[in-house]
Scaffold this active site. Structure first.
Site, PDB file in Angstrom:
ATOM      1  N   PRO A 109     -32.622 -16.626  -9.853  1.00 41.51           N
ATOM      2  CA  PRO A 109     -33.549 -17.313  -9.044  1.00 41.51           C
ATOM      3  C   PRO A 109     -33.607 -16.985  -7.798  1.00 41.51           C
ATOM      4  O   PRO A 109     -33.001 -17.225  -6.867  1.00 41.51           O
ATOM      5  CB  PRO A 109     -33.982 -17.955 -10.388  1.00 41.51           C
ATOM      6  CG  PRO A 109     -32.443 -19.006 -10.342  1.00 41.51           C
ATOM      7  CD  PRO A 109     -31.133 -18.006 -10.049  1.00 41.51           C
ATOM      8  N   GLU A 110     -34.891 -16.081  -6.762  1.00 38.57           N
ATOM      9  CA  GLU A 110     -34.795 -15.825  -5.727  1.00 38.57           C
ATOM     10  C   GLU A 110     -36.595 -16.450  -5.810  1.00 38.57           C
ATOM     11  O   GLU A 110     -36.994 -16.905  -6.411  1.00 38.57           O
ATOM     12  CB  GLU A 110     -34.406 -14.338  -5.225  1.00 38.57           C
ATOM     13  CG  GLU A 110     -32.625 -13.990  -5.356  1.00 38.57           C
ATOM     14  CD  GLU A 110     -32.920 -13.015  -4.788  1.00 38.57           C
ATOM     15  OE1 GLU A 110     -33.470 -12.126  -3.800  1.00 38.57           O
ATOM     16  OE2 GLU A 110     -31.577 -11.839  -5.056  1.00 38.57           O
ATOM     17  N   LYS A 146     -36.245 -21.081  -2.179  1.00 40.81           N
ATOM     18  CA  LYS A 146     -36.274 -20.890  -3.433  1.00 40.81           C
ATOM     19  C   LYS A 146     -35.807 -22.577  -4.261  1.00 40.81           C
ATOM     20  O   LYS A 146     -35.643 -22.857  -5.425  1.00 40.81           O
ATOM     21  CB  LYS A 146     -35.025 -21.164  -3.809  1.00 40.81           C
ATOM     22  CG  LYS A 146     -34.474 -19.371  -3.264  1.00 40.81           C
ATOM     23  CD  LYS A 146     -32.714 -18.847  -3.217  1.00 40.81           C
ATOM     24  CE  LYS A 146     -32.310 -18.496  -1.991  1.00 40.81           C
ATOM     25  NZ  LYS A 146     -31.226 -17.914  -2.262  1.00 40.81           N
ATOM     26  N   ARG A 187     -24.912 -22.656 -15.523  1.00 46.40           N
ATOM     27  CA  ARG A 187     -23.695 -22.678 -14.207  1.00 46.40           C
ATOM     28  C   ARG A 187     -23.472 -23.584 -13.744  1.00 46.40           C
ATOM     29  O   ARG A 187     -22.654 -23.827 -12.554  1.00 46.40           O
ATOM     30  CB  ARG A 187     -23.699 -21.429 -13.837  1.00 46.40           C
ATOM     31  CG  ARG A 187     -22.934 -20.115 -14.778  1.00 46.40           C
ATOM     32  CD  ARG A 187     -22.427 -19.235 -13.954  1.00 46.40           C
ATOM     33  NE  ARG A 187     -22.179 -18.618 -12.920  1.00 46.40           N
ATOM     34  CZ  ARG A 187     -21.477 -18.417 -11.737  1.00 46.40           C
ATOM     35  NH1 ARG A 187     -22.495 -16.676 -12.331  1.00 46.40           N
ATOM     36  NH2 ARG A 187     -20.652 -18.388 -10.498  1.00 46.40           N
ATOM     37  N   ARG A 247     -21.324 -12.548   0.600  1.00 44.58           N
ATOM     38  CA  ARG A 247     -22.194 -11.147  -1.278  1.00 44.58           C
ATOM     39  C   ARG A 247     -21.804  -9.900  -1.103  1.00 44.58           C
ATOM     40  O   ARG A 247     -21.750  -9.162   0.050  1.00 44.58           O
ATOM     41  CB  ARG A 247     -23.471 -11.875  -0.643  1.00 44.58           C
ATOM     42  CG  ARG A 247     -23.648 -12.719  -0.126  1.00 44.58           C
ATOM     43  CD  ARG A 247     -22.855 -14.196  -1.266  1.00 44.58           C
ATOM     44  NE  ARG A 247     -23.635 -14.003  -2.865  1.00 44.58           N
ATOM     45  CZ  ARG A 247     -25.011 -14.015  -2.937  1.00 44.58           C
ATOM     46  NH1 ARG A 247     -25.984 -14.537  -2.381  1.00 44.58           N
ATOM     47  NH2 ARG A 247     -25.251 -14.155  -4.626  1.00 44.58           N
TER      48      ARG A 247
END
Ligand SMILES: [Zn+2]
Length: 259
Positions: free
Chosen positions: A2-3, A58, A121, A249
């Site tokens: 989710p961004e 977010k 998660r 990243r």
């Protein structure tokens, strides 16, 4: 993951619960409650009416009557389930299965309806009265002067700065790669070293990518990530794309036109 675009979908979905009153809240996972104990959160939420569903970056915020705010974060794999339906069918990196044990927060409303935050998660979290001022300007509302201020004179990699939620809120890994690919900027360039023209191109690319990928259906629909998964060639010039770690990243970029 989710961004901004995905959380904006969640926000629109959460508008359905505005006006509803929470009868009972369940926060079964202490890890997921980021301030205080689950029992305290559950007690604080019971009886409260939802007055608005807002988003900053977010972070999804439910404004409650009496002035408190409930902040919901979705981490890598979190999704919102309102009245049994999900806003996003497929979420990159997440499972589409419905496992009750993945429900980290459940709001049961007085009319028998419900809202669930489901996160396999559990990298997201919930907290009462989150610090919204710790977040930078929302990427959808970002002006060119805002961007200049966010980049500052930093020598940090450009991509790392874009991912820094205290500078610009809402851009995650997938959006950042697409933005820099479209702007023709190398992700490792020092953030504060852009020319005026490059900064303007970056600003335009941010807004363009949010509009385009929003219309296509999410952060995972970008051209460069799609090409990396397909033939590994830059869709603009056919050069083999490179995969590196930038700002911790995984990063995909074109060594030819991203300078
Ligand atoms: Zn290229």
């Amino acid at each position: 993951m989710p961004e901004l675009l995905e959380v904006e979908s969640y926000r629109r979905q959460a508008e359905a619960v505005v006006g509803r009153t929470i009868a009972r809240a369940e926060a079964p996972d202490a890890w997921f409650v980021k301030a205080g104990e689950p029992a305290e959160l559950e007690a604080a939420l019971a009886g409260r009416r939802v007055e608005a569903a807002r988003r900053r970056g977010k972070l999804l915020v439910l404004d409650l009557d009496g002035g408190d705010r409930l902040g919901l974060r979705f981490g890598m794999t979190g999704r919102l389930v309102v009245d049994g339906s999900v806003a996003i069918e497929k979420l990159e990196y997440s499972s589409n299965r419905a496992e009750p044990r993945w429900d980290r927060l459940v709001l049961h409303f007085t009319d028998g309806t419900e809202l669930r935050l489901r996160d396999p998660r559990r990298l997201g979290g919930v907290r009462l009265d989150p610090d919204e001022d710790a977040l930078g300007v929302d990427a959808l509302a970002l002006t060119l002067p805002d961007l200049a201020a966010a980049l500052g004179t930093s020598t940090a990699p450009l991509k790392a700065r874009l991912l820094d939620q205290s500078r610009v809120a809402g851009i995650g890994n997938l959006l950042a790669d697409e933005i820099l690919w479209r702007a023709g900027l190398d992700p490792v360039r020092p953030a504060g070293g852009l020319s005026d023209a490059e900064r303007a191109a970056l600003h335009a690319a941010i807004l363009e990518v949010l509009a385009d990928l929003g219309a296509r259906g999410g952060s995972h629909t970008g051209d460069v990530r799609g090409a990396a998964a397909l033939d590994g060639l830059c869709p603009r010039d056919g050069t083999p794309l490179v995969r590196r770690t930038v700002g911790g990243r995984t990063t995909v970029s074109c060594p030819a036109h991203q300078r």
